[in-house]
Design an enzyme around this catalytic site. Structure first.
Site, PDB file in Angstrom:
ATOM      1  N   ARG A   1      87.463  54.684   1.036  1.00 50.74           N
ATOM      2  CA  ARG A   1      87.546  56.138   0.878  1.00 50.74           C
ATOM      3  C   ARG A   1      86.391  56.818   1.589  1.00 50.74           C
ATOM      4  O   ARG A   1      85.271  56.320   1.597  1.00 50.74           O
ATOM      5  CB  ARG A   1      87.450  56.530  -0.609  1.00 50.74           C
ATOM      6  CG  ARG A   1      88.697  56.235  -1.406  1.00 50.74           C
ATOM      7  CD  ARG A   1      88.627  56.892  -2.773  1.00 50.74           C
ATOM      8  NE  ARG A   1      87.377  56.587  -3.467  1.00 50.74           N
ATOM      9  CZ  ARG A   1      86.901  57.313  -4.478  1.00 50.74           C
ATOM     10  NH1 ARG A   1      87.553  58.372  -4.897  1.00 50.74           N
ATOM     11  NH2 ARG A   1      85.769  56.976  -5.064  1.00 50.74           N
TER      12      ARG A   1
ATOM     13  N   SER B   1      80.377  47.796  -2.594  1.00 47.68           N
ATOM     14  CA  SER B   1      80.468  47.069  -3.879  1.00 47.68           C
ATOM     15  C   SER B   1      80.425  45.561  -3.692  1.00 47.68           C
ATOM     16  O   SER B   1      81.331  44.844  -4.126  1.00 47.68           O
ATOM     17  CB  SER B   1      81.741  47.459  -4.595  1.00 47.68           C
ATOM     18  OG  SER B   1      81.859  48.848  -4.593  1.00 47.68           O
TER      19      SER B   1
ATOM     20  N   ASP C   1      78.694  50.181  -6.635  1.00 47.32           N
ATOM     21  CA  ASP C   1      79.618  51.019  -7.428  1.00 47.32           C
ATOM     22  C   ASP C   1      79.233  51.066  -8.909  1.00 47.32           C
ATOM     23  O   ASP C   1      79.468  52.062  -9.596  1.00 47.32           O
ATOM     24  CB  ASP C   1      81.078  50.559  -7.272  1.00 47.32           C
ATOM     25  CG  ASP C   1      81.284  49.107  -7.671  1.00 47.32           C
ATOM     26  OD1 ASP C   1      80.293  48.353  -7.720  1.00 47.32           O
ATOM     27  OD2 ASP C   1      82.426  48.695  -7.930  1.00 47.32           O
TER      28      ASP C   1
END
Length: 897
Positions: A519, A582, A636
């Site tokens: 994203r 992450s 994350d």
């Protein structure tokens, strides 16, 4: 004779009417609100499955309730094809026993059983036993039954309203030395008949007995049985149709002869339908009619012998003999002469005709009720035509020369839309009781094996305490300089020194890479009101890029950023950027991070050991279209903690329970030996997925965990994550299902191609299957999507397996979290700690039970901590922007200094 017995002739209209009445009575018996007053009791038998041919073993079976009492040993084997061998022994049922005291009756039964075991040389062997008990019983499980009422000629005292199995168990205790028997099933004889026939013909789903008494049973849909919990599958219903009419529903059909017979019976007003049909009463009905005809001078020249006055002198066997083709007339003369009468030729013909009318009416009435059952089966299955088999038994059906063909003909006339095969039960209901017992045995053995597998996933309190304490030890190892290099839990410093204080503001870009989607976000933060606006776009990362070269991966990322900036009209604006990455990174400051190793299916080359921020900067240079100010590299989990910290300053822990599993928390600087400085706090990314990679939790890892680990991309790594995270739970379930199928406990022992496929069992299916709102029908539908054709029993087992695996995951996660909150409490020297945990991840959010079990476990293992869980909104996007904003603020402050 025809005039005299005019009322015994039933027209087709009358039979269709009786059929409709019986359908109505069945409905009453099945419904909870009407069952107490229904005369047709429709008793659930808890027999849910017919034999599937895989039954195996030796069983004993008793049959009590007919004219004779029988003990049977049945050996069932499945060498190639199903095979049954039987040895049996009949014992008399003396009147003084069946009408005496209840305990005497059961002592007698136990004595006979002991005698049988002795004479057949079966002592010192353990046998499962099935008891065929041909009286109405209310059952709440297969191995118990409360006698509602004696019928036929039985009348033993103090048995009614008690559990007959308990009586027999008590009686068998007196033979402790020579009897080792476990009663597994109490079976009505009609059910026994159905099961015996179903063993030979799987289409059989109705059992009918026309013997001393009469009754029927059939397989009903569970959804129609109000009296038993659950809507799944089918259960055999014992109709107890002998009592049809006890509420007056057949008064227009009953004749004066029926009423006289009823008044002279052991149970007046009861079993009125049975008294018009069964063998115990047929001969008596003929006697009453002959006596009445003789009295009015229609027979024997009006002469009556004492024998004709005596109850029970004409038996059903006599009726059958008199109706025999050819020798019937001679038999009639002989029988009447034995009764002390002097019949003429005309008398014999008339008497024979009386017998025919009585037995024909019996067949007609039976046919009408059976037609009602067959219609119900057809409607339950929503079929235009039903193909089915009816298992038949009973002395009347067997010895009466014309009875079967009359019955078949009428049934076929009443239900022209059913193709019916009538199958005579060869060895009676006793073999059926053994079949029910064999099925119960099979299910019991399967249950034991399934429970054994599930037990591997049930963690004791002590085991969970062990996990908590080991996690605590590993946390300490990871923080200390000399043990850090060998530590399984890496405890990586993140250089995030504080949670947001509310003064943050501005526009930030955020990137989020951590799964199959990537994203790009634009985040606008306004100070004061603490409001955050976000715009984002999602891009897929194809497998060939996830597992290609590092250059390809980062070029793809930069291409996505360029698309987004075009889309938002931001080309040429230099914005501060936070990069949520992450994967485990070793950071030396907030905008540098060396990739320790890929997880979650990524395998891009030339990245491990490199600084990912540099890789991104180089890719931006190669593209040479725009420049970005990369301020922070974010995990994350830290992002999750930060978004919650923006709302609740008490939030000092971030937990992710989703595709992967990880946790971060604010640690005192003085405890972090890898970073200079003792003042204040810093967020530590534990990377606790690696907990257990040193073997410290091997005692609770199962063979299935090992199989999942061996089949994964990073064998031997992230062991704790593989027991707790969404990416692997479905895979553990799949391994268990394969094992249970291999053992023949699921899917009829057939492992489908789909079940062999890695990754088909996505974790979202676990969440769906375990949802409390789902009926098993929907579980079956989900399994069908996976190409698994499951029975109801299969679906129940799959649901249990999913539950065991996800419950353990939540408990293990809770034990790890308890270790962290306890550490925070002790480090601050507090009696009681109040702390908030920011949580994110699909498993926590979507699974119906995970979050509850997680909270319960933390409460149990860290009772002095008051832990609040707060769902994070978009930690990897909003969180990254907040970290960037905080880092910008701190940079600003340093510059000013």
């Amino acid at each position: 004779v025809d005039r005299f017995l005019y009322h015994m002739r039933l027209s087709d209209e009358t039979l269709l009417d009786i059929m409709a009445r019986f359908q109505n009575e069945m409905q009453k018996g099945l419904r909870k609100d009407t069952n107490p007053t229904a005369s047709v009791k429709m008793l659930p038998t808890f027999v849910r499955a017919i034999p599937d041919g895989s039954e195996n073993g030796e069983f004993l079976s008793l049959d009590l309730g007919g004219s004779k009492f029988r003990v049977l040993k049945v050996k069932v084997s499945e060498e190639g094809k199903p095979n049954v061998q039987m040895e049996s022994q009949f014992y008399p049922t003396p009147t003084e026993i069946i009408r005496g005291n209840g305990s005497q009756l059961f002592d007698y039964v136990a004595d006979c059983l002991a005698d049988f075991v002795k004479t057949k040389g079966l002592e010192h062997k353990k046998f499962p036993l099935g008891l065929t008990f041909s009286f109405p019983c209310r059952q709440t499980k297969l191995e118990e039954g409360v006698l509602l009422s004696w019928t036929k000629n039985f009348k033993a005292r103090s048995v009614q309203n008690t559990d007959v199995v308990r009586h027999l168990q008590k009686a068998m205790k007196k033979h402790k030395q020579d009897l080792d028997v476990e009663i597994l099933a109490l079976v009505n004889d009609t059910v026994g008949t159905m099961m015996t026939c179903a063993y030979d013909d799987p289409y059989c789903e109705v059992g009918v007995i026309i013997g001393t008494g009469t009754n029927a049973c059939y397989m009903e849909d569970m959804s129609n049985i109000d009296l038993v919990e659950g809507d799944e599958g089918r259960m055999c219903i014992n109709t107890e149709w002998g009592a049809f009419g006890d509420d007056g529903a057949l008064e227009d059909i009953r004749t004066k002869f029926d009423r006289e017979l009823d008044l002279g019976s052991l149970n007046p007003g009861k079993q009125l339908f049975e008294k018009m049909i069964s063998g115990l009463y047929m001969g008596e009905l003929v006697r009453i009619i002959l006596l009445k005809m003789a009295k009015v001078g229609l027979l024997f020249g009006g002469k009556i012998s004492p024998a004709l006055h005596t109850k029970g002198k004409i038996e059903t066997q006599h009726v059958a003999d008199m109706e025999k083709y050819k020798e019937g007339l001679a038999n009639t003369r002989e029988i009447l002469t034995d009764l002390g009468l002097e019949p003429s030729e005309a008398d014999c013909i008339a008497v024979q005709h009386v017998c025919t009318i009585v037995s024909f009416r019996s067949a007609n009435l039976c046919a009408a009720a059976l037609a009602a059952i067959l219609t119900r089966l057809r409607e339950n299955k929503k079929l235009v035509r039903l193909r089915t088999t009816v298992g038949m038994d009973g002395t009347v059906y067997k010895i009466h020369p014309q009875y079967p063909k009359r019955l078949h003909k009428v049934v076929r006339k009443l239900v022209p839309n059913c193709d019916i095969r009538f199958l005579l039960s060869e060895s009676g209901s006793t073999k059926g009781a053994a079949m029910v017992t064999a099925v119960a045995c099979r299910l019991q053995a399967q249950r034991k094996q399934i429970d054994k597998v599930l037990a591997l996933f049930q963690l004791t309190h002590e085991q969970l305490v062990g996990v908590r304490d080991k996690m605590r030890t590993e946390l300490e190892y990871g923080l200390k300089k000399e043990t850090h290099p060998m530590a399984a839990v890496k405890m990586l410093p993140t250089f995030v020194y504080g949670v947001p204080d509310g003064t943050e503001k501005g526009k930030f870009l955020a990137l989020d890479l951590g799964g199959t989607n990537f994203r790009v976000l634009l985040v606008k933060i306004r100070s004061g009101r603490r409001s955050v606006h976000m715009y984002h776009k999602i891009f897929a990362i194809p497998l060939e890029i996830m597992q290609g070269t590092g250059e390809e991966l980062f070029d793809h990322i930069v291409q996505c950023i360029a698309d987004f900036l075009d889309y938002m009209g931001l080309k040429g604006v230099q914005l501060p950027l936070g990069f949520t990455f992450s994967f485990p990174c070793r950071q030396t400051c907030i905008d540098k991070g060396t990739l320790v190793g890929w997880t979650k299916g990524f395998k891009a080359t030339d990245c491990e050991g490199e600084d990912v921020v540099d890789l991104l900067r180089e890719a931006i240079k190669r593209r040479n279209e725009f420049d970005l100010d990369i301020v922070a590299l974010v995990n994350d989990t830290v992002g999750t903690m930060m978004t919650c910290g923006y709302e609740d300053p008490n939030c000092e822990i971030g937990l992710i329970a989703g595709t992967g599993s990880n946790l971060c928390y604010m640690e005192e600087m003085k405890n972090i030996e890898l970073v200079e400085g003792d003042e204040g706090k810093m967020c530590i990314n534990t990377e606790w997925g690696g907990f257990g990679d040193n073997g410290c939790i091997d005692d609770i890892r199962t063979q299935y965990d090992k199989e999942v680990d061996e089949g994964s991309l990073n064998s031997g790594k992230q062991r704790y994550e593989k027991m707790t995270s969404g990416m692997y739970l479905g895979e553990i379930v799949r391994q268990i299902l394969i094992d249970l199928t291999k053992q023949g406990l699921l899917f009829r022992g057939q492992i489908s191609e789909r079940l062999r496929t890695r990754g088909i069992f996505e974790t979202k299916f676990l969440s769906q299957i375990e949802s409390d709102r789902l009926a098993l029908l929907q579980v079956r539908a989900i399994l069908q999507q996976l190409g698994l054709d499951s029975t109801c029993e299969d679906s129940i087992v799959v649901k249990e397996v999913c539950g065991a695996v996800s419950r353990r995951a939540a408990q293990l996660c809770g034990a790890g979290l308890a270790a962290v909150v306890e550490k925070r409490r002790e480090d601050q020297g507090l009696e009681h700690l109040r702390i908030t945990v920011g949580v994110d991840g699909t498993l926590y959010k979507l699974h119906p039970h995970f979050s509850r079990i997680l909270k319960e476990t933390v409460q149990e293992l860290a009772p002095q901590c008051d832990v609040t869980f707060m769902l994070s909104e978009d930690g990897s996007g909003k969180g990254a922007a907040l970290i960037t904003a905080v880092a910008k603020r701190l940079q600003q402050a340093q510059k000013e200094n």
